[in-house]
Design a protein around this motif. Structure first.
Motif, PDB file in Angstrom:
ATOM      1  N   GLN A   1       2.041   4.627   2.103  1.00 18.49           N
ATOM      2  CA  GLN A   1       2.598   5.451   1.029  1.00 18.49           C
ATOM      3  C   GLN A   1       2.783   4.643  -0.254  1.00 18.49           C
ATOM      4  N   VAL A   2       3.338   3.418  -0.157  1.00 17.17           N
ATOM      5  CA  VAL A   2       3.543   2.586  -1.340  1.00 17.17           C
ATOM      6  C   VAL A   2       2.200   2.211  -1.963  1.00 17.17           C
ATOM      7  N   HIS A   3       1.245   1.846  -1.126  1.00 12.18           N
ATOM      8  CA  HIS A   3      -0.090   1.491  -1.602  1.00 12.18           C
ATOM      9  C   HIS A   3      -0.688   2.625  -2.424  1.00 12.18           C
ATOM     10  N   ALA A   4      -0.597   3.846  -1.922  1.00 13.63           N
ATOM     11  CA  ALA A   4      -1.173   4.997  -2.622  1.00 13.63           C
ATOM     12  C   ALA A   4      -0.402   5.320  -3.894  1.00 13.63           C
ATOM     13  N   ASP A   5       0.932   5.300  -3.820  1.00 11.86           N
ATOM     14  CA  ASP A   5       1.758   5.683  -4.972  1.00 11.86           C
ATOM     15  C   ASP A   5       1.583   4.721  -6.140  1.00 11.86           C
ATOM     16  N   VAL A   6       1.618   3.427  -5.863  1.00 16.09           N
ATOM     17  CA  VAL A   6       1.538   2.439  -6.931  1.00 16.09           C
ATOM     18  C   VAL A   6       0.133   2.401  -7.532  1.00 16.09           C
ATOM     19  N   ARG A   7      -0.874   2.467  -6.700  1.00 14.17           N
ATOM     20  CA  ARG A   7      -2.251   2.449  -7.212  1.00 14.17           C
ATOM     21  C   ARG A   7      -2.537   3.675  -8.072  1.00 14.17           C
ATOM     22  N   ARG A   8      -1.935   4.804  -7.726  1.00 11.27           N
ATOM     23  CA  ARG A   8      -2.138   6.012  -8.533  1.00 11.27           C
ATOM     24  C   ARG A   8      -1.638   5.780  -9.965  1.00 11.27           C
ATOM     25  N   VAL A   9      -0.508   5.129 -10.098  1.00 11.21           N
ATOM     26  CA  VAL A   9       0.033   4.831 -11.425  1.00 11.21           C
ATOM     27  C   VAL A   9      -0.837   3.789 -12.135  1.00 11.21           C
ATOM     28  N   CYS A  10      -1.274   2.772 -11.410  1.00 12.49           N
ATOM     29  CA  CYS A  10      -2.131   1.744 -12.015  1.00 12.49           C
ATOM     30  C   CYS A  10      -3.418   2.359 -12.562  1.00 12.49           C
ATOM     31  N   HIS A  11      -3.988   3.291 -11.812  1.00 14.31           N
ATOM     32  CA  HIS A  11      -5.258   3.893 -12.210  1.00 14.31           C
ATOM     33  C   HIS A  11      -5.097   4.989 -13.260  1.00 14.31           C
ATOM     34  N   ALA A  12      -3.855   5.279 -13.635  1.00 12.25           N
ATOM     35  CA  ALA A  12      -3.644   6.266 -14.696  1.00 12.25           C
ATOM     36  C   ALA A  12      -4.222   5.774 -16.015  1.00 12.25           C
ATOM     37  N   LEU A  13      -4.381   4.466 -16.145  1.00 13.99           N
ATOM     38  CA  LEU A  13      -5.028   3.898 -17.334  1.00 13.99           C
ATOM     39  C   LEU A  13      -6.538   3.909 -17.092  1.00 13.99           C
ATOM     40  N   PRO A  14      -7.306   4.604 -17.926  1.00 13.74           N
ATOM     41  CA  PRO A  14      -8.757   4.743 -17.678  1.00 13.74           C
ATOM     42  C   PRO A  14      -9.478   3.399 -17.669  1.00 13.74           C
ATOM     43  N   ASN A  15     -10.596   3.371 -16.951  1.00 13.98           N
ATOM     44  CA  ASN A  15     -11.484   2.201 -16.907  1.00 13.98           C
ATOM     45  C   ASN A  15     -10.729   0.931 -16.536  1.00 13.98           C
ATOM     46  N   THR A  16      -9.915   1.051 -15.500  1.00 16.40           N
ATOM     47  CA  THR A  16      -9.108  -0.082 -15.037  1.00 16.40           C
ATOM     48  C   THR A  16      -9.463  -0.399 -13.590  1.00 16.40           C
ATOM     49  N   VAL A  17      -9.708  -1.671 -13.317  1.00 15.68           N
ATOM     50  CA  VAL A  17      -9.918  -2.133 -11.945  1.00 15.68           C
ATOM     51  C   VAL A  17      -8.559  -2.482 -11.363  1.00 15.68           C
ATOM     52  N   VAL A  18      -8.253  -1.976 -10.185  1.00 12.97           N
ATOM     53  CA  VAL A  18      -6.972  -2.260  -9.526  1.00 12.97           C
ATOM     54  C   VAL A  18      -7.261  -2.674  -8.093  1.00 12.97           C
ATOM     55  N   THR A  19      -7.074  -3.926  -7.789  1.00 10.42           N
ATOM     56  CA  THR A  19      -7.307  -4.408  -6.434  1.00 10.42           C
ATOM     57  C   THR A  19      -5.970  -4.691  -5.760  1.00 10.42           C
ATOM     58  N   THR A  20      -5.959  -4.590  -4.441  1.00 12.87           N
ATOM     59  CA  THR A  20      -4.723  -4.786  -3.684  1.00 12.87           C
ATOM     60  C   THR A  20      -5.028  -5.545  -2.404  1.00 12.87           C
ATOM     61  N   HIS A  21      -4.123  -6.439  -2.038  1.00 15.75           N
ATOM     62  CA  HIS A  21      -4.273  -7.117  -0.752  1.00 15.75           C
ATOM     63  C   HIS A  21      -2.917  -7.460  -0.147  1.00 15.75           C
ATOM     64  N   LEU A  22      -2.940  -7.744   1.145  1.00 17.15           N
ATOM     65  CA  LEU A  22      -1.801  -8.320   1.852  1.00 17.15           C
ATOM     66  C   LEU A  22      -2.077  -9.809   1.947  1.00 17.15           C
ATOM     67  N   SER A  23      -1.123 -10.638   1.529  1.00 16.13           N
ATOM     68  CA  SER A  23      -1.333 -12.082   1.645  1.00 16.13           C
ATOM     69  C   SER A  23      -0.168 -12.795   2.311  1.00 16.13           C
ATOM     70  N   HIS A  24       0.920 -12.096   2.556  1.00 14.49           N
ATOM     71  CA  HIS A  24       2.085 -12.674   3.221  1.00 14.49           C
ATOM     72  C   HIS A  24       2.571 -11.629   4.222  1.00 14.49           C
ATOM     73  N   CYS A  25       2.435 -11.927   5.506  1.00 12.00           N
ATOM     74  CA  CYS A  25       2.657 -10.895   6.531  1.00 12.00           C
ATOM     75  C   CYS A  25       3.689 -11.326   7.562  1.00 12.00           C
ATOM     76  N   TYR A  26       4.321 -10.325   8.158  1.00 11.43           N
ATOM     77  CA  TYR A  26       5.403 -10.518   9.122  1.00 11.43           C
ATOM     78  C   TYR A  26       5.286  -9.435  10.191  1.00 11.43           C
ATOM     79  N   PRO A  27       5.929  -9.618  11.338  1.00 15.65           N
ATOM     80  CA  PRO A  27       5.899  -8.553  12.346  1.00 15.65           C
ATOM     81  C   PRO A  27       6.469  -7.228  11.840  1.00 15.65           C
TER      82      PRO A  27
END
Length: 589
Positions: free
Chosen positions: A456-482
């Motif tokens: 849900q957070v991934h989708a919600d935040v990326r939707r706002v990031c992509h509200a700016l046209p012609n914008t590349v928005v990449t996402t990753h997990l780099s610090h993980c826990y159980p």
């Protein structure tokens, strides 16, 4: 322009070192060695995404900062008696009021800072820069500024992306880079090292790797903490911002690595306990971490260190069919209780597509093979990393990760992709300034989520990031826990105005707060994220921070101007959180 040499149809450039004293030398990220080879893949991607042509790369579209620093309208306001007092403490040669030295410690490394530097916009600058040598000198400085009500700031490595070092109210800035970087002690029996807070990451790691030579140790050691800002960040900066390195899934974040600290505060010297665990009331060690210079100046840090065994490393990379499958596999890897890999990095479809291009995987036989197997571009997700530790442990973790990846029908990509990522893990940020030369800005935000609200957070935040046209928005997990992970968002867009950047950045922070995620996993808060902090932690909970500030620094002279929100007005704060993430019901698999 003479500083870049063009050959051929596509630009293949060599960036000459920026002259000392120029604006560009403050940018810090322009390592000339990095630009001695072409980046055709990035160049092609920029043309495709941002609708640029070859002609757009023949002329710079923004100021590249090679002119000399000259401050106008920012005279030194601090009385001469106070500057003389600083000289008496540290020596005449270690107090500066020069234009370049003052500006060099005024900004960090967020795009907002760099854009302001490019446009010669100086919002904040200290009156004097002081280069301390010992903890005792810092303690005298803190006592003096407290008595005379002078704002005091600390500059560690300058890699802050939260405006954490910006001297909003002038005063004095302590630059820890020049002299405050010594080893205090090394204890192989306890497996610890104590260093001054200004020690840089590379110096610390080199010192530990050479422990046999330098300290007569039985073996080599490692610090285990490798943020992307490693080359331009300090031990003190890691500590006061609660930073995390890219190997944190195995070694832990800095909050796990720090054993004890020493601070110079307005109420005197504060030393935390030196023991690995204790039940003696609230943990002062943890209370001081994350204070970002608002309680006092961190002078010495004792760190846990680890055996250096790079020969035991096992690299891996896999491709999953989609984000949903990849998240489920990653969660199982973290919850199977077989141990943790050192680097554990899962990219979403958009980042995977970019990585395939930048690391030239698209030019290998793997690309068409993945397509035939049904791993479609902009759906597939790349997972890579490596293990560390004792040989048997390292092998077992890698084998278990392979077993789970194959269970979820992932395609193994061997260690090639991981090695490509390793090659650029500390160099890739240097591209930022070259992108800015041609009007493309890139920056990052990150947050912490549980597995149950990650999608849900991934989708919600990326939707706002992509509200700016012609914008590349990449996402990753780099610090993980159980129990969860961080989500790290990187955006690239055509933009040259610093206020437009700040407004866009704020919309993303709004989205992170609304989603219920933690507003920062490891970047800290500083002054840029500060308006959202109280809204995230809660008003009553935030009162604890304020009570600590009132105890340690009742005169509010330590890093004033909004750091972690402590002297913001109510109208400057953001309260936009709809719910508490950990109270939500988790989705069923």
């Amino acid at each position: 322009m003479s500083n870049k040499k063009y050959t051929g149809f596509e630009p293949k450039w060599v960036l000459t070192p920026a002259p000392q004293g120029s604006y560009r030398s403050i940018f810090r990220w322009g390592d000339p060695e990095f630009f001695k080879y072409p980046k055709e893949s990035l160049y092609k991607m920029m043309k495709d995404v941002f609708h640029l042509t070859d002609d757009d790369f023949r002329e710079y579209s923004d100021d590249i900062g090679f002119d000399q620093v000259e401050l106008t309208g920012h005279p030194v306001k601090l009385a001469k008696k106070h500057i003389d007092a600083m000289k008496k403490i540290v020596g005449d040669a270690y107090v500066s009021t020069s234009d370049y030295d003052r500006l060099s410690v005024a900004y960090g490394c967020t795009a907002y800072d760099i854009l302001r530097l490019r446009h010669k916009r100086v919002d904040s600058v200290p009156d004097a820069v002081v280069y301390p040598d010992t903890a005792e000198q810092v303690e005298k400085i803190v006592a003096y500024v407290t008595e005379n009500d002078i704002p005091l700031y600390v500059y560690g490595g300058g890699s802050s992306v939260t405006r954490g070092v910006e001297p909003i109210k002038g005063g004095i800035s302590l630059d820890m880079r020049r002299r405050f970087n010594k080893v205090i002690s090394f204890n192989e029996t306890d497996q610890t090292i104590t260093v001054q807070a200004g020690m840089s990451g590379p110096v610390l790691e080199d010192t530990l790797n050479r422990a046999k030579e330098l300290f007569g140790a039985k073996r080599a050691y490692t610090c285990g903490h490798f943020p992307q800002s490693f080359e331009y960040s300090s031990v003190g900066g890691w500590t006061v911002t609660r930073g995390a390195g890219q190997n944190s899934t195995y070694y832990g974040t800095i909050a796990d690595i720090v054993l004890s600290q020493r601070y110079a505060t307005p109420v005197g010297v504060i030393r935390t306990s030196h023991y690995p665990r204790e039940a003696t009331g609230p943990n002062l060690n943890q209370i001081m971490m994350g204070s970002e210079g608002t309680f006092g100046v961190l002078t010495e840090v004792t760190l846990r260190v680890f055996r250096y065994m790079p020969q035991n490393r096992r690299r891996f990379s896999y491709m999953f069919k989609n984000w949903d499958i990849a998240m489920k596999a990653a969660r199982e890897m973290m919850q199977c209780e077989c141990g943790f890999s050192s680097v554990f990095r899962l990219s979403d479809p958009e980042e995977t597509s970019m990585m395939m291009k930048l690391y030239n995987v698209d030019d290998t036989p793997l690309a068409p093979l993945l397509g035939k197997l049904g791993f479609a571009d902009m759906e597939r997700c790349m997972f890579l990393g490596f293990t560390d530790g004792e040989l048997g442990y390292s092998r077992n973790v890698a084998a278990k990760i392979a077993r789970i990846a194959l269970k979820y029908k992932a395609v193994p990509l061997t260690g090639y992709v991981c090695r490509s990522w390793e090659k650029g893990r500390f160099n890739d940020p240097y591209l930022r300034d070259t992108l800015m030369d041609f009007g493309v800005v890139t920056d990052t935000l990150e947050c912490t989520v549980n597995w149950s609200n990650m999608e849900q957070v991934h989708a919600d935040v990326r939707r706002v990031c992509h509200a700016l046209p012609n914008t590349v928005v990449t996402t990753h997990l780099s610090h993980c826990y159980p129990q969860g992970a961080n989500l790290y968002f990187i955006f690239l867009t055509r933009m040259q105005d610093e206020e437009a950047f700040r407004a866009y950045h704020a919309t993303i922070l709004d989205a992170i707060q609304r989603s219920g995620a933690a507003v920062s996993h490891h970047h800290g808060i500083g002054k840029m994220f500060a308006p959202w902090l109280e809204g995230y932690v809660g008003e009553k909970e935030y009162g604890v921070f304020r009570a600590l500030k009132d105890y340690f620094d009742p005169g509010y002279t330590m890093n004033p101007g909004g750091t972690i929100g402590l002297d913001l007005t109510p109208g400057e704060k953001k309260f936009d959180r709809d719910y508490t993430d950990y109270l939500r019901q988790p989705k069923k698999d």
